[in-house]
Scaffold this motif. Structure first.
Motif, PDB file in Angstrom:
ATOM      1  N   MET A   1       5.180  -5.519   3.130  1.00  0.00           N
ATOM      2  CA  MET A   1       4.340  -6.297   2.116  1.00  0.00           C
ATOM      3  C   MET A   1       2.737  -6.103   2.765  1.00  0.00           C
ATOM      4  O   MET A   1       2.342  -6.008   3.878  1.00  0.00           O
ATOM      5  N   PHE A   2       1.847  -5.827   1.651  1.00  0.00           N
ATOM      6  CA  PHE A   2       0.394  -5.549   2.082  1.00  0.00           C
ATOM      7  C   PHE A   2      -0.196  -6.940   2.039  1.00  0.00           C
ATOM      8  O   PHE A   2      -0.046  -7.749   0.899  1.00  0.00           O
ATOM      9  N   ASP A   3      -1.390  -7.162   2.706  1.00  0.00           N
ATOM     10  CA  ASP A   3      -2.164  -8.037   2.474  1.00  0.00           C
ATOM     11  C   ASP A   3      -3.226  -7.777   1.513  1.00  0.00           C
ATOM     12  O   ASP A   3      -4.122  -7.035   1.895  1.00  0.00           O
ATOM     13  N   TYR A   4      -3.161  -7.883   0.187  1.00  0.00           N
ATOM     14  CA  TYR A   4      -4.132  -7.561  -0.957  1.00  0.00           C
ATOM     15  C   TYR A   4      -5.466  -7.989  -0.707  1.00  0.00           C
ATOM     16  O   TYR A   4      -6.411  -7.506  -1.077  1.00  0.00           O
ATOM     17  N   ALA A   5      -5.837  -9.161  -0.046  1.00  0.00           N
ATOM     18  CA  ALA A   5      -7.041  -9.697   0.098  1.00  0.00           C
ATOM     19  C   ALA A   5      -7.655  -8.592   1.068  1.00  0.00           C
ATOM     20  O   ALA A   5      -8.944  -8.134   0.980  1.00  0.00           O
ATOM     21  N   GLN A   6      -6.956  -8.121   2.255  1.00  0.00           N
ATOM     22  CA  GLN A   6      -7.636  -7.097   2.929  1.00  0.00           C
ATOM     23  C   GLN A   6      -7.505  -5.836   2.297  1.00  0.00           C
ATOM     24  O   GLN A   6      -8.658  -5.101   2.740  1.00  0.00           O
ATOM     25  N   VAL A   7      -6.621  -5.249   1.641  1.00  0.00           N
ATOM     26  CA  VAL A   7      -6.630  -4.049   0.993  1.00  0.00           C
ATOM     27  C   VAL A   7      -7.972  -3.970  -0.005  1.00  0.00           C
ATOM     28  O   VAL A   7      -8.828  -3.003  -0.143  1.00  0.00           O
ATOM     29  N   ARG A   8      -8.220  -5.325  -0.635  1.00  0.00           N
ATOM     30  CA  ARG A   8      -9.591  -5.370  -1.623  1.00  0.00           C
ATOM     31  C   ARG A   8     -10.642  -5.088  -0.695  1.00  0.00           C
ATOM     32  O   ARG A   8     -11.545  -4.572  -1.129  1.00  0.00           O
ATOM     33  N   ALA A   9     -10.596  -6.017   0.274  1.00  0.00           N
ATOM     34  CA  ALA A   9     -12.058  -6.044   0.906  1.00  0.00           C
ATOM     35  C   ALA A   9     -12.227  -4.701   1.878  1.00  0.00           C
ATOM     36  O   ALA A   9     -13.462  -4.383   1.755  1.00  0.00           O
ATOM     37  N   ARG A  10     -11.368  -3.827   2.091  1.00  0.00           N
ATOM     38  CA  ARG A  10     -11.419  -2.551   2.960  1.00  0.00           C
ATOM     39  C   ARG A  10     -11.992  -1.676   1.896  1.00  0.00           C
ATOM     40  O   ARG A  10     -12.835  -0.836   2.084  1.00  0.00           O
ATOM     41  N   PHE A  11     -11.511  -1.495   0.658  1.00  0.00           N
ATOM     42  CA  PHE A  11     -12.005  -0.863  -0.537  1.00  0.00           C
ATOM     43  C   PHE A  11     -13.366  -1.173  -1.000  1.00  0.00           C
ATOM     44  O   PHE A  11     -14.174  -0.165  -1.234  1.00  0.00           O
ATOM     45  N   ASN A  12     -13.598  -2.502  -0.970  1.00  0.00           N
ATOM     46  CA  ASN A  12     -15.106  -2.958  -1.240  1.00  0.00           C
ATOM     47  C   ASN A  12     -15.915  -2.347  -0.339  1.00  0.00           C
ATOM     48  O   ASN A  12     -17.070  -1.968  -0.489  1.00  0.00           O
ATOM     49  N   ARG A  13     -15.617  -2.578   0.934  1.00  0.00           N
ATOM     50  CA  ARG A  13     -16.460  -1.880   2.125  1.00  0.00           C
ATOM     51  C   ARG A  13     -16.781  -0.458   1.999  1.00  0.00           C
ATOM     52  O   ARG A  13     -17.788   0.064   2.480  1.00  0.00           O
ATOM     53  N   ALA A  14     -15.716   0.337   1.581  1.00  0.00           N
ATOM     54  CA  ALA A  14     -15.840   1.588   1.580  1.00  0.00           C
ATOM     55  C   ALA A  14     -16.247   2.305   0.403  1.00  0.00           C
ATOM     56  O   ALA A  14     -16.284   3.503   0.023  1.00  0.00           O
ATOM     57  N   HIS A  15     -16.817   1.489  -0.713  1.00  0.00           N
ATOM     58  CA  HIS A  15     -17.389   2.071  -1.826  1.00  0.00           C
ATOM     59  C   HIS A  15     -18.406   2.986  -1.961  1.00  0.00           C
ATOM     60  O   HIS A  15     -18.497   3.719  -2.683  1.00  0.00           O
ATOM     61  N   ARG A  16     -19.252   2.765  -0.805  1.00  0.00           N
ATOM     62  CA  ARG A  16     -20.295   3.635  -0.776  1.00  0.00           C
ATOM     63  C   ARG A  16     -20.151   4.916   0.079  1.00  0.00           C
ATOM     64  O   ARG A  16     -20.462   6.255  -0.286  1.00  0.00           O
ATOM     65  N   GLY A 211     -13.574   5.284   6.148  1.00  0.00           N
ATOM     66  CA  GLY A 211     -14.571   5.848   5.158  1.00  0.00           C
ATOM     67  C   GLY A 211     -13.967   5.726   3.715  1.00  0.00           C
ATOM     68  O   GLY A 211     -14.655   5.399   2.647  1.00  0.00           O
ATOM     69  N   VAL A 212     -12.630   5.890   3.527  1.00  0.00           N
ATOM     70  CA  VAL A 212     -11.994   5.804   2.421  1.00  0.00           C
ATOM     71  C   VAL A 212     -11.079   4.617   2.086  1.00  0.00           C
ATOM     72  O   VAL A 212     -10.358   4.513   1.394  1.00  0.00           O
ATOM     73  N   GLY A 213     -11.386   3.723   3.111  1.00  0.00           N
ATOM     74  CA  GLY A 213     -10.763   2.176   3.117  1.00  0.00           C
ATOM     75  C   GLY A 213      -9.318   2.283   3.520  1.00  0.00           C
ATOM     76  O   GLY A 213      -8.651   1.224   3.435  1.00  0.00           O
ATOM     77  N   VAL A 214      -9.007   3.254   4.529  1.00  0.00           N
ATOM     78  CA  VAL A 214      -7.587   3.222   4.955  1.00  0.00           C
ATOM     79  C   VAL A 214      -7.616   2.519   6.297  1.00  0.00           C
ATOM     80  O   VAL A 214      -8.531   2.358   7.196  1.00  0.00           O
ATOM     81  N   GLY A 215      -6.846   1.560   6.472  1.00  0.00           N
ATOM     82  CA  GLY A 215      -6.472   0.587   7.560  1.00  0.00           C
ATOM     83  C   GLY A 215      -5.166  -0.153   7.538  1.00  0.00           C
ATOM     84  O   GLY A 215      -4.723  -0.092   6.653  1.00  0.00           O
ATOM     85  N   ASN A 216      -5.156  -0.777   8.391  1.00  0.00           N
ATOM     86  CA  ASN A 216      -3.682  -1.575   8.727  1.00  0.00           C
ATOM     87  C   ASN A 216      -3.884  -2.949   7.810  1.00  0.00           C
ATOM     88  O   ASN A 216      -4.357  -3.816   8.192  1.00  0.00           O
ATOM     89  N   THR A 217      -3.303  -2.844   6.711  1.00  0.00           N
ATOM     90  CA  THR A 217      -3.397  -4.021   5.878  1.00  0.00           C
ATOM     91  C   THR A 217      -1.946  -4.786   5.600  1.00  0.00           C
ATOM     92  O   THR A 217      -1.747  -5.338   4.693  1.00  0.00           O
ATOM     93  N   LEU A 218      -1.180  -4.554   6.488  1.00  0.00           N
ATOM     94  CA  LEU A 218       0.140  -4.913   6.397  1.00  0.00           C
ATOM     95  C   LEU A 218       0.219  -6.352   6.832  1.00  0.00           C
ATOM     96  O   LEU A 218      -0.432  -6.872   7.967  1.00  0.00           O
TER      97      LEU A 218
END
Length: 274
Positions: A1-16, A211-218
């Motif tokens: 199961m993913f923590d989608y709050a973390q997924v969203r936060a990581r990709f938001n940080r990586a948008h630039r 830089g592409v938003g990859v991280g441990n969001t489990l």
């Protein structure tokens, strides 16, 4: 199961930084777009699922200029990188939403395309059923996702340190195909290839992943910080993967294609965008 709050936060940080580092994602997207050379289509509505910074949105709009292309992503700041002018943005076709609950009417789209997003699904059956629901009969689903050999070097390096959950798992191509059949998608076809990047050192590799938003969001990831000793041991294990070309990082890219059957396991219900 993913923590989608973390997924969203990581990709938001990586948008630039995303486009700077998304070498494999962009190459897979180009290869995915090229597959439409073989399909004789005249779509009127297209959905780019997990659009990110809009590579596939732009590619499909250029290929089918008369079509209305919608870009959907969980991370609103990714969508902020899309063009700010032209008929695409004027008609507000950027949609921030969960791909498991698509805010569109049944049978809305002639094409659903997705590049490097499906692997973020916690429930592939639900996701594919939703895609089947919004796909018009005879419409096309075309996507890339990641297979189980992806990031194997990072997985091996962490396994040498501890038994915790550090790297996401990815479904086998055959399991994805079975899920497509269960979702009532017609004539599914899948194939895969491996793309391997090489890095001069472990920190460069990890910087590009971040830089592409990859991280441990489990959800079952450790709630605390990784200790210095473990982190140094992980970096050493990753450096031990180095060959003459550098530290390899493998991506098993799975390509999928299927057709809308007009049937979906999902029940019809009102949606916000007709």
């Amino acid at each position: 199961m993913f923590d989608y709050a973390q997924v969203r936060a990581r990709f938001n940080r990586a948008h630039r930084s995303y486009d700077q580092y998304a070498v494999v994602q962009q190459e897979a997207g180009r290869r995915l777009a090229a597959r439409f050379d073989w399909l004789k289509l005249a779509p009127t509505r297209i959905l780019d699922l997990g659009a990110g910074t809009g590579q596939m949105t732009r590619a499909l709009q250029a290929r089918y200029p008369k079509a209305a292309v919608f870009a959907l992503d969980l991370a609103e700041e990714m969508l902020e990188t899309l063009p700010k002018s032209g008929r695409w943005i004027k008609r507000k076709r950027a949609v921030c939403a969960d791909m498991h609950h698509l805010p569109f009417a049944t049978g809305s789209f002639d094409i659903v395309i997705s590049n490097f997003a499906i692997q973020w699904s916690h429930d592939l059956g639900l996701l594919l059923a939703e895609i089947a629901r919004v796909l018009a009969p005879g419409g096309v689903l075309s996507f890339t996702t990641l297979g189980p050999e992806s990031l194997r070097e990072c997985r091996r390096a962490w396994a040498a340190v501890d038994g915790g959950s550090h790297i996401h798992g990815f479904l086998d191509m055959h399991d994805v195909g079975d899920a497509m059949v269960r979702a009532c998608l017609a004539d599914p076809v899948l194939d895969q290839e491996q793309l391997i990047l090489h890095y001069p050192d472990a920190m460069t590799l990890l910087r590009e992943l971040r830089g592409v938003g990859v991280g441990n969001t489990l959800f079952d990831r450790s709630s605390g910080l990784t200790g210095r000793h473990k982190w140094q041991a992980f970096l050493a294990a990753l450096e031990a993967e180095k060959t003459g070309a550098g530290i390899p990082l493998t991506y098993e890219v799975v390509y999928g294609l299927a057709w809308g059957s007009g049937i979906s396991p999902m029940s019809e219900e009102p949606r916000k965008i007709p």
